[in-house]
Design an enzyme around this catalytic site. Structure first.
Site, PDB file in Angstrom:
ATOM      1  N   SER A   7     130.282 -28.905 -16.979  1.00 39.64           N
ATOM      2  CA  SER A   7     130.791 -28.703 -15.622  1.00 39.64           C
ATOM      3  C   SER A   7     131.250 -30.032 -15.037  1.00 39.64           C
ATOM      4  CB  SER A   7     129.699 -28.111 -14.728  1.00 39.64           C
ATOM      5  OG  SER A   7     130.063 -28.306 -13.373  1.00 39.64           O
ATOM      6  N   HIS A  32     134.311 -26.460 -17.775  1.00 39.55           N
ATOM      7  CA  HIS A  32     133.856 -25.592 -16.681  1.00 39.55           C
ATOM      8  C   HIS A  32     134.245 -26.219 -15.344  1.00 39.55           C
ATOM      9  CE1 HIS A  32     131.268 -22.433 -14.970  1.00 39.55           C
ATOM     10  NE2 HIS A  32     130.884 -23.341 -14.096  1.00 39.55           N
ATOM     11  N   ASP A  34     134.314 -25.861 -11.345  1.00 40.04           N
ATOM     12  CA  ASP A  34     133.649 -25.203 -10.219  1.00 40.04           C
ATOM     13  C   ASP A  34     134.460 -25.354  -8.944  1.00 40.04           C
ATOM     14  OD1 ASP A  34     131.123 -24.229 -11.334  1.00 40.04           O
ATOM     15  OD2 ASP A  34     130.682 -26.335 -11.711  1.00 40.04           O
ATOM     16  N   MET A  36     134.794 -24.482  -5.048  1.00 39.61           N
ATOM     17  CA  MET A  36     133.923 -24.091  -3.930  1.00 39.61           C
ATOM     18  C   MET A  36     134.679 -24.207  -2.614  1.00 39.61           C
ATOM     19  SD  MET A  36     130.552 -26.216  -4.990  1.00 39.61           S
ATOM     20  CE  MET A  36     129.658 -25.910  -6.509  1.00 39.61           C
ATOM     21  N   HIS A  65     135.395 -21.271 -12.464  1.00 37.07           N
ATOM     22  CA  HIS A  65     134.320 -20.533 -11.793  1.00 37.07           C
ATOM     23  C   HIS A  65     134.598 -20.572 -10.299  1.00 37.07           C
ATOM     24  CE1 HIS A  65     129.698 -20.501 -10.808  1.00 37.07           C
ATOM     25  NE2 HIS A  65     130.305 -19.398 -10.410  1.00 37.07           N
ATOM     26  N   MET A  67     133.764 -20.010  -6.741  1.00 35.97           N
ATOM     27  CA  MET A  67     132.718 -19.739  -5.746  1.00 35.97           C
ATOM     28  C   MET A  67     133.395 -19.745  -4.386  1.00 35.97           C
ATOM     29  SD  MET A  67     129.822 -22.089  -7.516  1.00 35.97           S
ATOM     30  CE  MET A  67     131.053 -22.948  -8.469  1.00 35.97           C
ATOM     31  N   MET A 136     124.092 -16.764 -13.062  1.00 39.13           N
ATOM     32  CA  MET A 136     123.737 -17.992 -12.351  1.00 39.13           C
ATOM     33  C   MET A 136     122.231 -18.189 -12.478  1.00 39.13           C
ATOM     34  SD  MET A 136     126.436 -19.473 -11.137  1.00 39.13           S
ATOM     35  CE  MET A 136     125.443 -20.812 -10.480  1.00 39.13           C
ATOM     36  N   GLY A 141     126.333 -23.747  -5.648  1.00 41.68           N
ATOM     37  CA  GLY A 141     126.701 -24.652  -4.565  1.00 41.68           C
ATOM     38  C   GLY A 141     126.516 -26.118  -4.895  1.00 41.68           C
ATOM     39  N   PHE A 142     125.576 -26.409  -5.783  1.00 37.69           N
ATOM     40  CA  PHE A 142     125.285 -27.809  -6.090  1.00 37.69           C
ATOM     41  C   PHE A 142     124.924 -27.974  -7.552  1.00 37.69           C
ATOM     42  CE2 PHE A 142     123.839 -26.646  -1.859  1.00 37.69           C
ATOM     43  CZ  PHE A 142     124.568 -27.516  -1.067  1.00 37.69           C
ATOM     44  N   GLY A 143     125.278 -29.130  -8.108  1.00 37.41           N
ATOM     45  CA  GLY A 143     124.794 -29.495  -9.433  1.00 37.41           C
ATOM     46  C   GLY A 143     123.386 -30.071  -9.310  1.00 37.41           C
ATOM     47  N   GLY A 144     122.740 -30.240 -10.448  1.00 38.46           N
ATOM     48  CA  GLY A 144     121.470 -30.953 -10.479  1.00 38.46           C
ATOM     49  C   GLY A 144     120.251 -30.201  -9.975  1.00 38.46           C
ATOM     50  N   ASP A 174     124.669 -20.691 -16.163  1.00 36.67           N
ATOM     51  CA  ASP A 174     125.131 -21.822 -15.359  1.00 36.67           C
ATOM     52  C   ASP A 174     124.070 -22.240 -14.352  1.00 36.67           C
ATOM     53  OD1 ASP A 174     126.577 -23.648 -13.886  1.00 36.67           O
ATOM     54  OD2 ASP A 174     128.076 -22.212 -13.169  1.00 36.67           O
ATOM     55  N   GLY A 175     123.593 -23.468 -14.523  1.00 32.78           N
ATOM     56  CA  GLY A 175     122.700 -24.050 -13.528  1.00 32.78           C
ATOM     57  C   GLY A 175     121.369 -24.502 -14.099  1.00 32.78           C
ATOM     58  N   GLY A 176     121.136 -25.793 -14.056  1.00 33.84           N
ATOM     59  CA  GLY A 176     119.828 -26.324 -14.460  1.00 33.84           C
ATOM     60  C   GLY A 176     119.569 -26.300 -15.957  1.00 33.84           C
ATOM     61  N   GLY A 196     126.093 -29.504 -16.317  1.00 37.98           N
ATOM     62  CA  GLY A 196     126.764 -30.504 -15.493  1.00 37.98           C
ATOM     63  C   GLY A 196     126.034 -31.823 -15.567  1.00 37.98           C
ATOM     64  N   SER A 197     124.960 -31.934 -14.792  1.00 29.61           N
ATOM     65  CA  SER A 197     124.236 -33.216 -14.737  1.00 29.61           C
ATOM     66  C   SER A 197     123.700 -33.617 -16.110  1.00 29.61           C
ATOM     67  CB  SER A 197     123.114 -33.148 -13.706  1.00 29.61           C
ATOM     68  OG  SER A 197     122.415 -31.941 -13.801  1.00 29.61           O
TER      69      SER A 197
HETATM   70  C1  DX5 Z   1     126.600 -24.693  -9.403  1.00 29.08           C
HETATM   71  C2  DX5 Z   1     127.762 -24.777 -10.348  1.00 29.08           C
HETATM   72  C3  DX5 Z   1     127.371 -25.320 -11.672  1.00 29.08           C
HETATM   73  C4  DX5 Z   1     126.833 -26.720 -11.633  1.00 29.08           C
HETATM   74  C5  DX5 Z   1     125.927 -26.918 -12.801  1.00 29.08           C
HETATM   75  O1  DX5 Z   1     126.986 -24.057  -8.258  1.00 29.08           O
HETATM   76  O2  DX5 Z   1     128.331 -23.500 -10.574  1.00 29.08           O
HETATM   77  O3  DX5 Z   1     128.397 -25.179 -12.637  1.00 29.08           O
HETATM   78  O4  DX5 Z   1     127.829 -27.705 -11.632  1.00 29.08           O
HETATM   79  O5  DX5 Z   1     125.343 -28.172 -12.705  1.00 29.08           O
HETATM   80  P1  DX5 Z   1     123.937 -28.480 -13.385  1.00 29.08           P
HETATM   81  O6  DX5 Z   1     124.105 -28.248 -14.860  1.00 29.08           O
HETATM   82  O7  DX5 Z   1     123.699 -29.897 -13.028  1.00 29.08           O
HETATM   83  O8  DX5 Z   1     122.929 -27.529 -12.793  1.00 29.08           O
HETATM   84 ZN    ZN Z   2     129.717 -23.174 -12.340  1.00 30.48          ZN
END
Ligand code: DX5
Ligand code: ZN
Length: 217
Positions: A7, A32, A34, A36, A65, A67, A136, A141-144, A174-176, A196-197
């Site tokens: 991501s 990927h 994102d 928003m 993706h 959002m 999800m 909404g946020f990475g990490g 997707d996520g964490g 992502g992170s």
């Molecule tokens: C969250 C995004 C994800 C996000 C994943 O809203 O859809 O794609 O960037 O980031 P990590 O892998 O850091 O959770």
């Molecule tokens: Zn995403």
């Protein structure tokens, strides 16, 4: 086949094109992206001009993706910008079937995303029409953020539903997701892994290779 979808939300935006090239060369199969809008999710990220600028940097699958509220309004614009796969949230579409149809009409792959608390019944009737379901594993909404544990049995349940109908629908998570929990996520049934992170923190090429080693093992 299991695929990695880094991501770019966690990328260094001052070096975005360069980093997308590096991910491609390191073997990540998807990019990927994102998007928003500050309405469906609290954050605002980027939109079509960024996707258009990145398109010459890689031939990998641009996995967009969305959002955003009522994404059906923008499908042709994201297609023109260079999306290969467009994923919309079931929660953001009043007419999900129509929106999925419009993605298919553009000749693109279509995905439907479900927030953690949204039941799988939201895709029950549309499953045959979509190429991918995105589970999800954090609130978007946020990475990490940290993966929400109850989403693991949800992936397993979706995989059962897909197999029971004899479908080949992809499951993206997707996520964490990180190097420690990715095996559990794949064992539950996911075959497209967003990170992502966990990719961008530190050496992105090394991290991509580590993920791919696990995905291919
Ligand atoms: C969250 C995004 C994800 C996000 C994943 O809203 O859809 O794609 O960037 O980031 P990590 O892998 O850091 O959770
Ligand atoms: Zn995403």
């Amino acid at each position: 086949m299991n695929c990695l979808a880094p991501s770019i939300l966690s990328a260094d935006f001052a070096k975005l094109g360069e980093q997308v090239r590096e991910l491609d060369e390191a073997g990540a199969q998807y990019v990927h992206i994102d998007v928003m809008d500050g309405m469906f999710v609290p954050s605002i990220s980027f939109g079509m001009p960024v996707i258009r600028s990145l398109r010459p940097c890689s031939d990998r699958i641009f996995d967009v993706h969305l959002m955003i509220e009522e994404p059906g309004r923008y499908i042709s614009e994201f297609a023109a910008a260079g999306a290969d796969l467009i994923t919309v949230h079931a929660e953001s579409c009043k007419h999900l079937d129509r929106t999925v149809e419009s993605i298919k009409e553009m000749g693109l792959l279509a995905g439907v995303a479900l927030n953690p608390a949204t039941p799988l019944s939201a895709v029950e009737y549309i499953l045959e029409k979509v190429d991918m379901v995105l589970i999800m594993s954090v609130n978007p909404g946020f990475g990490g953020q940290k993966l929400i544990p109850y989403t693991i049995p949800k992936i397993r349940q979706l995989k059962k539903m897909i197999d029971a109908r004899g479908l080949k629908t992809d499951i993206e998570v997707d996520g964490g997701v990180n190097l420690e929990n990715v095996t559990e996520v794949m064992d539950a049934g996911a075959n497209i892994i967003v990170a992502g992170s966990a990719v961008f923190q530190g050496d992105l090429v090394e991290n991509t290779q580590r993920f791919l080693d696990i995905l291919n093992s």
